[in-house]
Design an enzyme around this catalytic site. Structure first.
Site, mmCIF file in Angstrom:
data_model
loop_
_atom_site.group_PDB
_atom_site.id
_atom_site.type_symbol
_atom_site.label_atom_id
_atom_site.label_comp_id
_atom_site.label_asym_id
_atom_site.label_seq_id
_atom_site.Cartn_x
_atom_site.Cartn_y
_atom_site.Cartn_z
ATOM 1 N N ARG A 8 2.348 -6.643 9.310
ATOM 2 C CA ARG A 8 1.638 -5.497 9.901
ATOM 3 C C ARG A 8 2.177 -5.162 11.296
ATOM 4 O O ARG A 8 2.231 -3.984 11.667
ATOM 5 C CB ARG A 8 0.139 -5.780 9.913
ATOM 6 C CG ARG A 8 -0.462 -5.604 8.508
ATOM 7 C CD ARG A 8 -1.866 -6.129 8.427
ATOM 8 N NE ARG A 8 -2.567 -5.693 7.224
ATOM 9 C CZ ARG A 8 -3.735 -6.202 6.824
ATOM 10 N NH1 ARG A 8 -4.327 -7.142 7.541
ATOM 11 N NH2 ARG A 8 -4.305 -5.764 5.719
ATOM 12 N N THR B 53 -5.729 -7.046 10.735
ATOM 13 C CA THR B 53 -6.010 -5.768 10.073
ATOM 14 C C THR B 53 -5.534 -4.598 10.926
ATOM 15 O O THR B 53 -4.912 -3.658 10.420
ATOM 16 C CB THR B 53 -7.537 -5.650 9.829
ATOM 17 O OG1 THR B 53 -7.990 -6.823 9.147
ATOM 18 C CG2 THR B 53 -7.860 -4.410 9.020
ATOM 19 N N HIS C 52 -2.216 -5.510 1.459
ATOM 20 C CA HIS C 52 -3.491 -6.203 1.221
ATOM 21 C C HIS C 52 -3.177 -7.629 0.803
ATOM 22 O O HIS C 52 -2.209 -7.867 0.072
ATOM 23 C CB HIS C 52 -4.279 -5.522 0.091
ATOM 24 C CG HIS C 52 -5.404 -6.387 -0.425
ATOM 25 N ND1 HIS C 52 -6.646 -6.393 0.156
ATOM 26 C CD2 HIS C 52 -5.444 -7.314 -1.427
ATOM 27 C CE1 HIS C 52 -7.405 -7.288 -0.470
ATOM 28 N NE2 HIS C 52 -6.707 -7.854 -1.438
ATOM 29 N N ASN D 28 -2.129 0.109 6.767
ATOM 30 C CA ASN D 28 -1.620 -1.142 7.334
ATOM 31 C C ASN D 28 -0.772 -1.940 6.346
ATOM 32 O O ASN D 28 -0.686 -3.155 6.417
ATOM 33 C CB ASN D 28 -2.755 -1.969 7.946
ATOM 34 C CG ASN D 28 -3.813 -2.333 6.921
ATOM 35 O OD1 ASN D 28 -3.666 -2.037 5.738
ATOM 36 N ND2 ASN D 28 -4.866 -2.983 7.360
ATOM 37 N N PHE E 168 -15.474 3.663 6.808
ATOM 38 C CA PHE E 168 -14.091 3.994 6.436
ATOM 39 C C PHE E 168 -13.852 3.970 4.926
ATOM 40 O O PHE E 168 -12.737 4.224 4.480
ATOM 41 C CB PHE E 168 -13.110 3.060 7.151
ATOM 42 C CG PHE E 168 -13.286 1.581 6.856
ATOM 43 C CD1 PHE E 168 -12.829 1.027 5.669
ATOM 44 C CD2 PHE E 168 -13.907 0.740 7.776
ATOM 45 C CE1 PHE E 168 -12.987 -0.330 5.396
ATOM 46 C CE2 PHE E 168 -14.067 -0.615 7.511
ATOM 47 C CZ PHE E 168 -13.608 -1.149 6.317
ATOM 48 N N LYS F 17 0.824 -1.218 0.000
ATOM 49 C CA LYS F 17 0.000 0.000 0.000
ATOM 50 C C LYS F 17 0.864 1.278 0.000
ATOM 51 O O LYS F 17 2.088 1.209 0.185
ATOM 52 C CB LYS F 17 -0.933 -0.041 1.209
ATOM 53 C CG LYS F 17 -1.961 -1.183 1.149
ATOM 54 C CD LYS F 17 -2.941 -1.118 2.320
ATOM 55 C CE LYS F 17 -3.966 -2.245 2.226
ATOM 56 N NZ LYS F 17 -4.990 -2.152 3.313
ATOM 57 N N ARG G 104 -2.122 -14.428 4.389
ATOM 58 C CA ARG G 104 -2.942 -13.783 5.425
ATOM 59 C C ARG G 104 -2.261 -13.909 6.802
ATOM 60 O O ARG G 104 -2.257 -12.960 7.587
ATOM 61 C CB ARG G 104 -4.341 -14.407 5.482
ATOM 62 C CG ARG G 104 -5.225 -14.145 4.285
ATOM 63 C CD ARG G 104 -5.676 -12.718 4.129
ATOM 64 N NE ARG G 104 -6.382 -12.184 5.274
ATOM 65 C CZ ARG G 104 -7.040 -11.022 5.253
ATOM 66 N NH1 ARG G 104 -7.080 -10.273 4.137
ATOM 67 N NH2 ARG G 104 -7.634 -10.567 6.320
HETATM 68 P P1 ADP Z 1 -7.968 -6.829 5.563
HETATM 69 O O1 ADP Z 1 -7.130 -5.900 4.706
HETATM 70 O O2 ADP Z 1 -7.223 -7.315 6.760
HETATM 71 O O3 ADP Z 1 -8.612 -7.940 4.768
HETATM 72 P P2 ADP Z 1 -10.617 -5.552 5.602
HETATM 73 O O4 ADP Z 1 -10.893 -6.289 4.330
HETATM 74 O O5 ADP Z 1 -11.585 -5.682 6.724
HETATM 75 O O6 ADP Z 1 -9.169 -5.938 6.188
HETATM 76 O O7 ADP Z 1 -10.484 -4.007 5.301
HETATM 77 C C1 ADP Z 1 -9.856 -3.553 4.120
HETATM 78 C C2 ADP Z 1 -8.948 -2.401 4.476
HETATM 79 O O8 ADP Z 1 -9.738 -1.307 4.955
HETATM 80 C C3 ADP Z 1 -7.968 -2.668 5.621
HETATM 81 O O9 ADP Z 1 -6.810 -3.371 5.211
HETATM 82 C C4 ADP Z 1 -7.658 -1.270 6.091
HETATM 83 O O10 ADP Z 1 -6.735 -0.608 5.213
HETATM 84 C C5 ADP Z 1 -9.028 -0.597 5.952
HETATM 85 N N1 ADP Z 1 -9.803 -0.674 7.197
HETATM 86 C C6 ADP Z 1 -10.405 -1.773 7.723
HETATM 87 N N2 ADP Z 1 -11.048 -1.478 8.877
HETATM 88 C C7 ADP Z 1 -10.847 -0.150 9.081
HETATM 89 C C8 ADP Z 1 -11.250 0.768 10.103
HETATM 90 N N3 ADP Z 1 -11.996 0.383 11.134
HETATM 91 N N4 ADP Z 1 -10.830 2.049 9.982
HETATM 92 C C9 ADP Z 1 -10.082 2.467 8.930
HETATM 93 N N5 ADP Z 1 -9.676 1.658 7.930
HETATM 94 C C10 ADP Z 1 -10.045 0.371 8.013
HETATM 95 MG MG MG Z 2 -10.018 -7.814 3.230
#
Ligand code: ADP
Ligand code: MG
Length: 140
Positions: free
Chosen positions: A104, A93, A117, A114, A59, A11, A87
């Site tokens: 992370r 996350t 992806h 973070n 978000f 990212k 993962r």
């Molecule tokens: P992951 O990337 O771990 O699969 P998600 O698919 O739930 O997580 O979310 C996609 C992306 O959205 C996250 O990687 C993060 O960049 C952002 N994100 C998720 N939850 C939040 C939150 N509560 N506040 C701000 N950004 C968030």
């Molecule tokens: Mg995701």
């Protein structure tokens, strides 16, 4: 033994801090092979399309703005059990909850910025890979 492909994004917070090589070293050390990789600037439309599943979340707009705030590196990773393996390597996350040794835990700045992806299922991996790569661009 199931060899899979998964989709990864380094990212904008990763490219901004010039740590894509450090992240790739962790990916390769985990036994995942980078079989396709390119650096690009996402358009807002591409970011919104990629994260469409989250469009009702509070978000969503901030996330899409963040994802177009600088270049990203999109990748295809290949290896045994690649979807789950990546993962696990990524960590939770929210970096506050991320396990020791994960990308992370080591690099993420916040729950939004973070660093990486990774696809959450084999089905989504195929969809996400085809969103960014043609089969000719993937060299195993
Ligand atoms: P992951 O990337 O771990 O699969 P998600 O698919 O739930 O997580 O979310 C996609 C992306 O959205 C996250 O990687 C993060 O960049 C952002 N994100 C998720 N939850 C939040 C939150 N509560 N506040 C701000 N950004 C968030
Ligand atoms: Mg995701």
């Amino acid at each position: 033994m199931t060899i899979q492909r998964t989709f990864s994004i380094l990212k904008p917070d990763a490219t901004a801090r010039n740590i894509t090589g450090k992240i790739n070293a962790k990916i390769e050390h985990a036994g995942l092979k980078i079989v396709a990789q390119k650096k690009l600037m996402l358009t807002l439309e591409q970011a919104q399309g990629f994260y469409a599943v989250h469009k009702e979340r509070a978000f969503f707009n901030d996330l899409c703005s963040f994802m177009i705030s600088g270049p990203v590196v999109v990748q295809v990773l290949e290896g045994e059990n690649a979807v789950e393996k990546y993962r696990t390597l990524m960590g939770s996350t929210n970096p506050t909850n991320a396990e020791e040794g994960t990308i992370r835990k080591e690099f993420a700045e916040s729950i939004e910025a973070n660093t990486v992806h990774g696809s959450d299922s084999l089905e989504n991996a195929a969809i996400e890979i085809s969103y960014f790569f043609s089969s000719l661009e993937i060299v195993g």
